[in-house]
Design a protein around this motif. Structure first.
Motif, mmCIF file in Angstrom:
data_model
loop_
_atom_site.group_PDB
_atom_site.id
_atom_site.type_symbol
_atom_site.label_atom_id
_atom_site.label_comp_id
_atom_site.label_asym_id
_atom_site.label_seq_id
_atom_site.Cartn_x
_atom_site.Cartn_y
_atom_site.Cartn_z
ATOM 1 N N GLY A 228 2.170 -0.902 -8.053
ATOM 2 C CA GLY A 228 1.783 -0.691 -6.653
ATOM 3 C C GLY A 228 1.168 -1.937 -6.038
ATOM 4 O O GLY A 228 1.432 -2.262 -4.876
ATOM 5 N N GLU A 229 0.321 -2.651 -6.803
ATOM 6 C CA GLU A 229 -0.285 -3.885 -6.299
ATOM 7 C C GLU A 229 0.772 -4.949 -6.019
ATOM 8 O O GLU A 229 0.731 -5.630 -4.985
ATOM 9 N N LEU A 230 1.725 -5.094 -6.950
ATOM 10 C CA LEU A 230 2.790 -6.079 -6.748
ATOM 11 C C LEU A 230 3.662 -5.710 -5.557
ATOM 12 O O LEU A 230 4.079 -6.574 -4.776
ATOM 13 N N SER A 231 3.942 -4.419 -5.406
ATOM 14 C CA SER A 231 4.747 -3.969 -4.271
ATOM 15 C C SER A 231 4.024 -4.243 -2.950
ATOM 16 O O SER A 231 4.639 -4.686 -1.971
ATOM 17 N N ALA A 232 2.720 -4.014 -2.937
ATOM 18 C CA ALA A 232 1.943 -4.287 -1.722
ATOM 19 C C ALA A 232 1.932 -5.775 -1.405
ATOM 20 O O ALA A 232 2.024 -6.176 -0.232
ATOM 21 N N ALA A 233 1.820 -6.613 -2.436
ATOM 22 C CA ALA A 233 1.836 -8.061 -2.217
ATOM 23 C C ALA A 233 3.174 -8.509 -1.645
ATOM 24 O O ALA A 233 3.225 -9.350 -0.726
ATOM 25 N N HIS A 234 4.260 -7.948 -2.159
ATOM 26 C CA HIS A 234 5.581 -8.291 -1.631
ATOM 27 C C HIS A 234 5.730 -7.818 -0.187
ATOM 28 O O HIS A 234 6.282 -8.532 0.655
ATOM 29 N N ARG A 235 5.204 -6.626 0.112
ATOM 30 C CA ARG A 235 5.293 -6.099 1.480
ATOM 31 C C ARG A 235 4.522 -6.985 2.457
ATOM 32 O O ARG A 235 5.009 -7.295 3.544
ATOM 33 N N ARG A 236 3.311 -7.405 2.055
ATOM 34 C CA ARG A 236 2.527 -8.277 2.950
ATOM 35 C C ARG A 236 3.234 -9.604 3.185
ATOM 36 O O ARG A 236 3.258 -10.124 4.308
#
Length: 549
Positions: A228-236
């Motif tokens: 989830g953290e990696l996905s959020a970083a990619h989204r940002r």
């Protein structure tokens, strides 16, 4: 790296498809530019004639000119359609060429290097290079059209009205200036988004591969937070890139609109006071958007191309990387010849491992390599197989250095059992014959205990296995790998922890088969530390790294 260069010369040097695509795109750009300028001139002439001369307001009078105009429009449409079609084909061929080169380069690397580059290569080949499609289908055609149509349109405008051409030349440089400034910001953001996506995909692949183990241990939900953290970083990162793209498009549209408006105001005022003819004024007004439109399109397509360019950078980094398996031209027969290790050292993450190893691996004997974890036992086997280049020292067969050997003939004289036997999706029979047909399948299966496994399989040799041997237990996979290795007629056997995951009875049977192969004149090298393995050794070689010395 020329990340911000309009065209990366490595692309057209690396692929013949790219070179053919560039030639076709330039030709289509010339045709489109000629048709655009010609249609503007003809349309201006027809409209000016109709307005200024009432006697010519009949269809027969302008039939020829209208036919010419229609032909020019059709030529432009056909050229644009052909350019899109050729761009799609060129993009597909270039992506396939580049992906193939990445795979060949990465798979030709040494095993340790391959392990480090696996995640990057997987993302680049499976997803990253697809980002080059907008680069080939949109960005490069727009770039070539801007390089051809914009200067040509300016020249024609200057021919009809020098003052309007001066206004265009004053406003025109603003677009490239803003494009450069925007490009500097976008390139770094695209690289960051690519890195985030690569990390996310690598974690997901590892999670999927280990999901059965995690579920068995009750830890299947554990990696979810990190994903989830990696996905959020990619989204940002992706949203930041999109914000820059939208803002840059607004700026480019505003500059282009103001440029065309300045030309329109200048021409309109001079038309009122008779400073320019209607024919010339209309021609300039029709050509003014053609000056700014290609550059504006380049700025818009630039953002879509950045992901692909970043992926191409990573692809070329993988292609140009060092640490490939050395290839020689010499050949040697390994049967009956000793393998000599002379002061062998291989530089690792924590120093040389092995460090200064010397030994003679004689045919007809079982040589067991022992040492602490990380001492370099498996690396020593890889050097003997010609898959890893030693930092210092040498490995020779007779008087020939292994580094000078041609790989294929040498590999055909080896039978190597790695710590994890290589199993591919397919039938059991296909996996047994993966490295060549076995001399005596029944004897090999009996020696490894795999005959008992075959008796339990629903379809015997035709039973299908999944990726990595799914369908078999660890012990059964080990027996399959042993059957494949012991059944090979190769004069050199390399066995890395051959009795792992085996019960004592099967282990004893396997060790007897290994000893029998050695007594038949085969050079047998075993990595092991268990007492039963050491008991069959004719020679025990201590392998040590600098950290364990």
């Amino acid at each position: 790296m020329r990340r911000n260069a309009p065209i990366d010369p490595r692309l057209w040097r690396a692929s013949g498809a790219v070179r053919r695509f560039l030639v076709a795109t330039v030709c289509c750009g010339v045709v489109i530019s000629g048709a655009a300028i010609g249609s503007a001139v003809v349309l201006a002439h027809v409209v000016a004639g109709v307005i200024t001369d009432p006697a010519t307001r009949t269809l027969p009078h302008w039939r020829t000119w209208l036919l010419i105009l229609l032909v020019l429009w059709m030529i432009r449409v056909v050229a644009q359609w052909l350019q899109v079609r050729l761009s799609q084909r060129g993009a597909s061929a270039a992506i396939a060429d580049l992906g193939g080169q990445v795979l060949r380069s990465v798979t030709a690397a040494e095993p340790r290097t391959l392990a480090r580059r696996r995640d990057d290569a997987a993302f680049v080949v499976l997803r990253g290079l697809d980002g080059l499609r907008p680069y080939f289908t949109s960005y490069l055609p727009a770039l070539f059209l801007a390089a051809i149509l914009t200067p040509a349109a300016v020249v024609v405008i200057a021919w009809y009205d020098l003052q309007a051409a001066v206004v265009v030349l004053v406003a025109l440089p603003l677009i490239p200036v803003f494009m450069v400034l925007i490009g500097l910001a976008t390139a770094d953001r695209s690289a960051a988004a690519l890195e985030a996506m690569t990390t996310l995909q690598a974690r997901l692949l590892d999670l999927i591969a280990g999901l059965p183990t995690l579920r068995a241990l009750g830890r299947a939900e554990g990696p979810g937070e990190r994903i989830g953290e990696l996905s959020a970083a990619h989204r940002r990162s992706a949203m930041a890139t999109l914000r820059v793209a939208f803002l840059s498009t607004l700026v480019l549209e505003l500059v282009a609109t103001l440029g065309v408006a300045l030309v329109a105001v200048s021409v309109g005022l001079r038309l009122v006071y008779g400073g320019i003819s209607l024919d010339s004024g209309l021609t300039v007004l029709l050509l003014a958007p053609e000056v700014f439109w290609p550059l504006r399109r380049v700025g818009v397509e630039f953002h879509a191309a950045q992901d692909g360019k970043s992926a191409a950078d990573k692809a070329f980094a993988l292609i140009d990387s060092e640490s490939r398996i050395t290839t020689g031209t010499a050949t040697v027969c390994a049967a009956g010849r000793p393998i000599r290790l002379e002061n062998l050292s291989v530089e690792g993450r924590d120093g040389p491992a092995p460090n200064g190893l010397s030994a003679v691996l004689a045919p007809g004997e079982v040589t067991v390599l022992v040492g602490a974890n990380g001492a370099g036992k498996s690396t020593t086997v890889q050097v003997i197989a010609g898959l890893t280049t030693p930092t210092t020292g040498r490995v020779s067969v007779g008087d020939v250095d292994i580094a000078d050997l041609e790989p294929e003939p040498w590999w055909h004289q080896l039978s190597w059992l790695a710590q994890r036997p290589v199993l591919i999706p397919g039938t059991v029979a296909e996996n047994l014959a993966l490295f060549g047909e076995l001399a005596d399948l029944d004897s090999a299966c009996a020696a490894s205990g795999f005959d008992e496994v075959l008796g339990d399989l629903p379809e015997g040799l035709q039973t299908r296995l999944g990726r990595g041997g799914v369908g078999l237990s660890l012990g059964q996979r080990q027996r399959l790998g042993l059957a494949r290795t012991l059944g090979s007629p190769a004069p050199v056997l390399l066995l890395d922890e051959p009795t792992a995951h085996l019960d004592p009875e099967t282990e004893s049977r396997v060790l007897q088969a290994i000893t029998a192969r050695a007594r038949g004149g085969t050079t047998v090298v075993v990595v092991g530390h268990r007492a039963p393995v050491l008991a069959i050794a004719d020679q025990i070689v201590e392998v040590a790294s600098r950290a364990t010395v």
